[in-house]
Scaffold this active site. Structure first.
Site, PDB file in Angstrom:
ATOM      1  N   SER A   5      18.137  91.955 -14.069  1.00 41.37           N
ATOM      2  CA  SER A   5      18.533  92.817 -12.723  1.00 41.37           C
ATOM      3  C   SER A   5      17.730  93.461 -12.107  1.00 41.37           C
ATOM      4  CB  SER A   5      20.042  92.738 -11.652  1.00 41.37           C
ATOM      5  OG  SER A   5      19.991  91.934 -10.911  1.00 41.37           O
ATOM      6  N   HIS A   7      14.920 102.935  -0.347  1.00 40.94           N
ATOM      7  CA  HIS A   7      14.288 102.724   0.666  1.00 40.94           C
ATOM      8  C   HIS A   7      14.387 103.894   0.974  1.00 40.94           C
ATOM      9  CE1 HIS A   7      13.652  98.462   0.644  1.00 40.94           C
ATOM     10  NE2 HIS A   7      14.194  98.091   0.311  1.00 40.94           N
ATOM     11  N   CYS A  45      23.805  92.000 -14.358  1.00 43.61           N
ATOM     12  CA  CYS A  45      24.329  91.194 -14.742  1.00 43.61           C
ATOM     13  C   CYS A  45      25.043  91.295 -16.236  1.00 43.61           C
ATOM     14  CB  CYS A  45      22.996  89.628 -14.589  1.00 43.61           C
ATOM     15  SG  CYS A  45      23.162  89.115 -12.900  1.00 43.61           S
TER      16      CYS A  45
END
Length: 266
Positions: free
Chosen positions: A113, A118, A141
């Site tokens: 994944s 940010h 996952c």
């Protein structure tokens, strides 16, 4: 739930950990506010964030496939990593509902994944309050929960307020064809936090167990004004100013924590 259940094929459960970390300070002058933004931008630039996310992939047992990172003008940075699982299976310790490692103790394991971060530095133009926000997403996952990365991430930033969302999506099947919508026990995100972290924060849970949705909000208990001043020390302010600044800082933190505007701090 039986953690050793025999699955039919790949574990298709998607486990998503999303959270915001806020650092609050007071910068008296316009110059100090600009210097704060520059300081944050340098401290948490794309290179530093890449290292933090690289450590996260080690904690959850992944290896990096691809990295995209960017510093922004005038401020802020972003990093996205595609990750894949190691061949070594997870240990029982990595599967249990317990705190993950701190920054000085990195361990390992996960699945395919991504992890992203940010940053959003900003400063109020009038009242001197400056806020640094970090948004982090870890999606996996397979069998390992990204919650094991929480301790490390919270201790990697100056975290005054933290809001955490964790959700398990989809289903996986056992060898008999029965669907399973979660593959590990969890009562609260708080159980993945170390004792010192739990003692340091006021915390509120909002969980929807039948939907496998978990939410925890954290507010730092200790408030020492000296730790929140940027560019000037306590001796630069009168007693009345220190009281006013303290009230404004607390109000800012409580508004973020409770998600609503307030007329005054309480």
């Amino acid at each position: 739930m039986d953690k050793k259940i025999k699955l039919h094929g790949f574990n298709n459960l998607t486990k998503s950990l999303s959270f915001n970390i806020y650092d609050i300070c007071y910068a008296k002058s316009k110059q100090h506010r600009q210097e704060y933004i520059e300081y944050i931008d340098e401290l948490y630039n794309a290179e530093r964030l890449t290292q933090i996310l690289t450590d996260v992939t080690e904690i959850i047992g992944a290896h990096v496939l691809n990295v995209a990172r960017q510093n922004y003008d005038p401020q802020g940075a972003s990093v996205t990593m595609l990750i894949a699982e190691h061949e070594v299976p997870p240990t029982e310790k990595q599967m249990e509902e317990s705190p993950g490692p701190l920054p000085d103790a990195i361990v390992a394991h996960l699945d395919k994944s991504h992890v992203t971060v940010h940053t959003y530095p900003e400063s109020h133009p009038d009242n001197g309050i400056s806020t640094f926000r970090v948004d982090i997403d870890v999606a996996t996952c397979g069998v390992i929960s990204p919650l094991k990365a929480l301790n490390y991430l919270i201790h990697s930033f100056d975290s005054d307020i933290v809001t955490v969302d964790y959700r398990v999506r989809g289903f996986t099947r056992d060898v008999d064809g029965e669907k399973h919508y979660i593959d590990h026990d969890i009562n609260s995100i708080q159980n993945y936090l170390s004792d010192d972290t739990q003692e340091s924060y006021e915390m509120i849970d909002v969980n929807v167990y039948q939907e496998n949705i978990f939410h925890t909000k954290m507010l730092l208990k200790q408030f020492d004004l000296e730790n929140y001043l940027f560019g000037a020390g306590l001796d630069a302010f009168s007693s009345a100013e220190k009281k006013d600044i303290s009230q404004r800082l607390r109000k800012e933190m409580q508004e973020i924590f409770y998600g609503r505007n307030m007329t005054k701090a309480f």
